[in-house]
Design a protein around this motif. Structure first.
Motif, mmCIF file in Angstrom:
data_model
loop_
_atom_site.group_PDB
_atom_site.id
_atom_site.type_symbol
_atom_site.label_atom_id
_atom_site.label_comp_id
_atom_site.label_asym_id
_atom_site.label_seq_id
_atom_site.Cartn_x
_atom_site.Cartn_y
_atom_site.Cartn_z
ATOM 1 N N UNK A 195 19.048 -7.990 41.309
ATOM 2 C CA UNK A 195 19.143 -9.176 42.168
ATOM 3 C C UNK A 195 17.786 -9.876 42.178
ATOM 4 N N UNK A 196 17.775 -11.113 42.659
ATOM 5 C CA UNK A 196 16.531 -11.895 42.632
ATOM 6 C C UNK A 196 15.412 -11.244 43.434
ATOM 7 N N UNK A 197 15.678 -10.737 44.667
ATOM 8 C CA UNK A 197 14.581 -10.093 45.404
ATOM 9 C C UNK A 197 14.008 -8.872 44.676
ATOM 10 N N UNK A 240 11.923 -3.160 33.004
ATOM 11 C CA UNK A 240 13.253 -2.989 32.409
ATOM 12 C C UNK A 240 14.057 -4.268 32.582
ATOM 13 N N UNK A 241 14.626 -4.750 31.481
ATOM 14 C CA UNK A 241 15.569 -5.870 31.532
ATOM 15 C C UNK A 241 16.938 -5.318 31.907
ATOM 16 N N UNK A 242 17.654 -6.046 32.717
ATOM 17 C CA UNK A 242 18.938 -5.594 33.226
ATOM 18 C C UNK A 242 20.078 -6.238 32.452
ATOM 19 N N UNK A 243 21.210 -5.570 32.420
ATOM 20 C CA UNK A 243 22.398 -6.081 31.745
ATOM 21 C C UNK A 243 23.038 -7.147 32.641
ATOM 22 N N UNK A 244 23.292 -8.321 32.089
ATOM 23 C CA UNK A 244 23.898 -9.409 32.872
ATOM 24 C C UNK A 244 25.276 -9.039 33.397
ATOM 25 N N UNK A 245 25.927 -8.067 32.771
ATOM 26 C CA UNK A 245 27.260 -7.658 33.209
ATOM 27 C C UNK A 245 27.230 -6.727 34.425
ATOM 28 N N UNK A 246 26.049 -6.186 34.750
ATOM 29 C CA UNK A 246 25.968 -5.293 35.908
ATOM 30 C C UNK A 246 26.175 -6.080 37.197
#
Length: 194
Positions: A112-114, A133-139
């Motif tokens: 999330x943004x925060x 760590x880059x997060x998966x957009x599908x999460x």
């Protein structure tokens, strides 16, 4: 020595209450006891002994629940967090990580943004090279390492995700100021020439 711990109570609907319990000494009679109160600032990170003795890597996550899950999923890593959530990043004592040498530091935000903003702020506070760590957009929104553990992610899968989906951030070099000779010359002309 243990000086503080946090009690988490999960409530229906996904809400939670967190209560800090701190070992205190009375100012007047010097009696000691455990009390429901925050420790003094700056707040210590979660499990500082494992952080300062880390050999392979330190993973910074958001929240104690996620840190405990991270320890189970990544047993060779020191996994830590700061108390109090994203608004209290600057109230934590980051010196135990800042002083480490030869140990990789990885920041894993909540989805999330925060959470992403908090990890960006931590990267600046640490003033050293870290990986984020880059997060998966599908999460789903708010998804974290504890959710990955609940979904069956193994140590190998999490380590592979970190290796393939993290980016290095280096501290910004300080901006150097131009030197100006103030010994009787035309200062305006000097400033225009810089």
């Amino acid at each position: 020595q243990l000086t503080c711990f946090r009690v988490r109570m999960d409530r229906p609907g996904g809400k939670k209450d967190i209560f800090p319990v701190c070992f205190c000494r009375h100012r007047i009679n010097a009696e000691t006891s455990w009390q429901l109160r925050e420790p003094p600032e700056p707040f210590a990170l979660f499990d500082v002994p494992s952080v300062v003795s880390a050999q392979d890597g330190v993973l910074v996550v958001e929240g104690e629940k996620t840190a405990v899950a991270g320890r189970r999923v990544l047993p060779r890593w020191a996994v830590t967090t700061w108390p109090g959530g994203v608004q209290r990043v600057r109230k934590a004592d980051w010196s135990s990580i800042r002083g480490l040498t030869g140990v990789k530091i990885v920041l894993w935000p909540d989805n999330d943004k925060p959470g992403i903003a908090a990890m960006s702020e931590i990267a600046q506070l640490l003033d050293r090279t870290v990986r984020v760590v880059n997060l998966d957009e599908a999460w789903p929104k708010g998804y974290d390492l504890a959710d990955l553990e609940a979904d069956g992610w193994t140590t190998e899968r999490v380590e592979k995700w970190i290796a393939e989906n993290s980016v290095e951030l280096r501290p910004e070099l300080p901006v150097t100021r131009p030197e100006v000779d103030l010994s009787g010359h035309d200062h305006n002309a000097q400033m225009r020439s810089i």
